[in-house]
Design an enzyme around this catalytic site. Structure first.
Site, PDB file in Angstrom:
ATOM      1  N   ARG A   1      -3.806   5.388  -9.906  1.00 23.03           N
ATOM      2  CA  ARG A   1      -3.419   4.697  -8.676  1.00 23.03           C
ATOM      3  C   ARG A   1      -4.095   3.343  -8.494  1.00 23.03           C
ATOM      4  O   ARG A   1      -3.511   2.422  -7.942  1.00 23.03           O
ATOM      5  CB  ARG A   1      -3.720   5.614  -7.486  1.00 23.03           C
ATOM      6  CG  ARG A   1      -3.158   5.141  -6.171  1.00 23.03           C
ATOM      7  CD  ARG A   1      -3.373   6.185  -5.081  1.00 23.03           C
ATOM      8  NE  ARG A   1      -2.931   5.663  -3.807  1.00 23.03           N
ATOM      9  CZ  ARG A   1      -3.658   4.898  -3.030  1.00 23.03           C
ATOM     10  NH1 ARG A   1      -4.873   4.551  -3.410  1.00 23.03           N
ATOM     11  NH2 ARG A   1      -3.196   4.455  -1.881  1.00 23.03           N
TER      12      ARG A   1
ATOM     13  N   GLU B   1       6.664 -11.483  -8.353  1.00 24.57           N
ATOM     14  CA  GLU B   1       7.137 -12.250  -7.197  1.00 24.57           C
ATOM     15  C   GLU B   1       6.170 -13.332  -6.733  1.00 24.57           C
ATOM     16  O   GLU B   1       6.553 -14.212  -5.944  1.00 24.57           O
ATOM     17  CB  GLU B   1       7.458 -11.303  -6.023  1.00 24.57           C
ATOM     18  CG  GLU B   1       6.267 -10.752  -5.265  1.00 24.57           C
ATOM     19  CD  GLU B   1       5.578  -9.583  -5.955  1.00 24.57           C
ATOM     20  OE1 GLU B   1       4.677  -8.994  -5.349  1.00 24.57           O
ATOM     21  OE2 GLU B   1       5.938  -9.261  -7.101  1.00 24.57           O
TER      22      GLU B   1
ATOM     23  N   GLU C   1       0.870  -1.172   0.000  1.00 27.74           N
ATOM     24  CA  GLU C   1       0.000   0.000   0.000  1.00 27.74           C
ATOM     25  C   GLU C   1       0.906   1.220   0.000  1.00 27.74           C
ATOM     26  O   GLU C   1       1.647   1.459   0.950  1.00 27.74           O
ATOM     27  CB  GLU C   1      -0.918  -0.025   1.230  1.00 27.74           C
ATOM     28  CG  GLU C   1      -2.295   0.592   1.008  1.00 27.74           C
ATOM     29  CD  GLU C   1      -2.232   2.101   0.788  1.00 27.74           C
ATOM     30  OE1 GLU C   1      -2.989   2.626  -0.041  1.00 27.74           O
ATOM     31  OE2 GLU C   1      -1.399   2.741   1.454  1.00 27.74           O
TER      32      GLU C   1
ATOM     33  N   HIS D   1       2.716  -8.262 -10.378  1.00 22.71           N
ATOM     34  CA  HIS D   1       3.463  -8.894  -9.292  1.00 22.71           C
ATOM     35  C   HIS D   1       4.255 -10.119  -9.778  1.00 22.71           C
ATOM     36  O   HIS D   1       3.793 -11.251  -9.618  1.00 22.71           O
ATOM     37  CB  HIS D   1       2.508  -9.348  -8.193  1.00 22.71           C
ATOM     38  CG  HIS D   1       1.923  -8.250  -7.364  1.00 22.71           C
ATOM     39  ND1 HIS D   1       2.442  -7.876  -6.142  1.00 22.71           N
ATOM     40  CD2 HIS D   1       0.848  -7.449  -7.586  1.00 22.71           C
ATOM     41  CE1 HIS D   1       1.722  -6.888  -5.644  1.00 22.71           C
ATOM     42  NE2 HIS D   1       0.751  -6.609  -6.496  1.00 22.71           N
TER      43      HIS D   1
ATOM     44  N   CYS E   1       3.873  -2.745  -8.553  1.00 28.84           N
ATOM     45  CA  CYS E   1       2.532  -2.384  -8.093  1.00 28.84           C
ATOM     46  C   CYS E   1       2.586  -1.112  -7.239  1.00 28.84           C
ATOM     47  O   CYS E   1       2.815  -0.039  -7.758  1.00 28.84           O
ATOM     48  CB  CYS E   1       1.889  -3.559  -7.355  1.00 28.84           C
ATOM     49  SG  CYS E   1       0.086  -3.414  -7.189  1.00 28.84           S
TER      50      CYS E   1
ATOM     51  N   ILE F   1      -3.037  -7.133  -8.940  1.00 31.08           N
ATOM     52  CA  ILE F   1      -3.774  -7.153  -7.680  1.00 31.08           C
ATOM     53  C   ILE F   1      -4.007  -5.708  -7.243  1.00 31.08           C
ATOM     54  O   ILE F   1      -3.079  -5.027  -6.797  1.00 31.08           O
ATOM     55  CB  ILE F   1      -3.010  -7.926  -6.589  1.00 31.08           C
ATOM     56  CG1 ILE F   1      -2.638  -9.335  -7.075  1.00 31.08           C
ATOM     57  CG2 ILE F   1      -3.831  -7.996  -5.302  1.00 31.08           C
ATOM     58  CD1 ILE F   1      -1.731 -10.092  -6.121  1.00 31.08           C
ATOM     59  N   ARG F   2      -5.216  -5.223  -7.399  1.00 31.68           N
ATOM     60  CA  ARG F   2      -5.528  -3.809  -7.120  1.00 31.68           C
ATOM     61  C   ARG F   2      -4.469  -2.921  -7.766  1.00 31.68           C
ATOM     62  O   ARG F   2      -3.952  -1.975  -7.146  1.00 31.68           O
ATOM     63  CB  ARG F   2      -5.589  -3.541  -5.615  1.00 31.68           C
ATOM     64  CG  ARG F   2      -6.749  -4.176  -4.897  1.00 31.68           C
ATOM     65  CD  ARG F   2      -6.802  -3.733  -3.440  1.00 31.68           C
ATOM     66  NE  ARG F   2      -7.021  -2.292  -3.352  1.00 31.68           N
ATOM     67  CZ  ARG F   2      -6.802  -1.581  -2.244  1.00 31.68           C
ATOM     68  NH1 ARG F   2      -6.349  -2.159  -1.162  1.00 31.68           N
ATOM     69  NH2 ARG F   2      -7.043  -0.287  -2.229  1.00 31.68           N
TER      70      ARG F   2
END
Length: 277
Positions: free
Chosen positions: A122, A215, A60, A213, A91, A158-159
């Protein structure tokens, strides 16, 4: 009398710092280790010393910024990049690296590390329940697989943010063509004419950013690319003593999770076929 062979210093592993304030830092550490690098969890300024690369993980971005400000990390992180260290944001890390936030900016704004000449949306991909994997047709300039094939990379969003525009010195590595469903959502907004978005970029020889992502997949090609970038960079010597002293005022224990398991692409492919995770 023959001369002894010249003595060479032992070959050392490239140290890659991973900003370990929150988010998926442990997964990045595991992939760096798999690629032959030496991961270093970074929570204090002095932990950057000796690192040639720094990964800012997903998580975040506002939380990371608040912790960085509280722990006096902004100056050392900016000095690391300015000194030529390689930096990769994934991200939330992409948002943190961006110079500008367009759509989806936090009310009142948020502090950014900056340096990457892009404008980001964002939270372009929406809620976590709508996280997706891309189809294999995504154009992506990721290095070839170990077997020499050009196996497509399956990206996990993811978001996730999206890069809306990039400056002239930014190289686009990956783009994602929006499906009709997403384009329908954008009708009536200032992004209704967007047909595809930028999801991976490189700037100069030391900045890399992905909105997805890598990872959490079993594919380490992006980490290998970043390790190559970091190996070409000079190890960081540190910032002024005062900044190091301030960052050292909070004692923070290190976490060493070892080689974490990662999901295989087939797991995510199955989830995508069932409507997403």
């Amino acid at each position: 009398m023959s001369q002894p062979p010249p003595a060479f210093p032992p070959k050392t592993k490239t140290k890659i710092g991973v900003l370990a304030l929150q988010g998926s830092f442990a997964e990045h550490c595991a992939h760096v280790r798999r690629c032959g690098g030496e991961p270093v969890e970074v929570r204090k300024a002095e932990q950057l010393v000796g690192c040639s690369g720094l990964i800012i993980p997903g998580g975040e971005s506002t939380t990371m910024a608040n912790i960085c400000r509280r722990w006096n990390l902004f100056e050392p992180l900016r000095d690391f990049a300015a000194s030529g260290g390689a930096v990769w944001g994934t991200c939330a890390g992409l948002i943190f690296l961006a110079d500008r936030i367009g759509r989806g900016a936090k009310q009142g704004g948020q502090e950014l590390l900056g340096g990457l000449d892009v404008t980001v949306d964002r939270n372009f991909f929406g809620s976590q329940a709508r996280s997706i994997t891309t189809p294999t047709s995504m154009r992506c300039a990721v290095p070839d697989a170990d077997d020499g094939s050009d196996t497509p990379f399956r990206a996990i969003f993811i978001r996730a943010p999206a890069i809306l525009s990039a400056g002239p010195g930014v190289e686009v590595l990956a783009e994602y063509a929006l499906p009709e469903e997403k384009r329908a959502e954008l009708r009536g907004t200032d992004a209704e004419d967007v047909e595809k978005i930028i999801v991976a970029v490189k700037q100069g020889g030391n900045l890399l950013a992905t909105s997805f992502h890598p990872e959490v997949t079993s594919d380490v090609r992006w980490h290998k690319l970043f390790l190559e970038m970091s190996s070409a960079a000079k190890a960081y010597a540190g910032v002024g003593e005062d900044a190091v002293r301030k960052a050292s005022e909070s004692e923070i224990a290190l976490i060493h999770p070892g080689l974490l398991p990662t999901f295989t692409d087939s797991v995510f492919a199955g989830a995508a076929q069932q409507g997403g995770a």
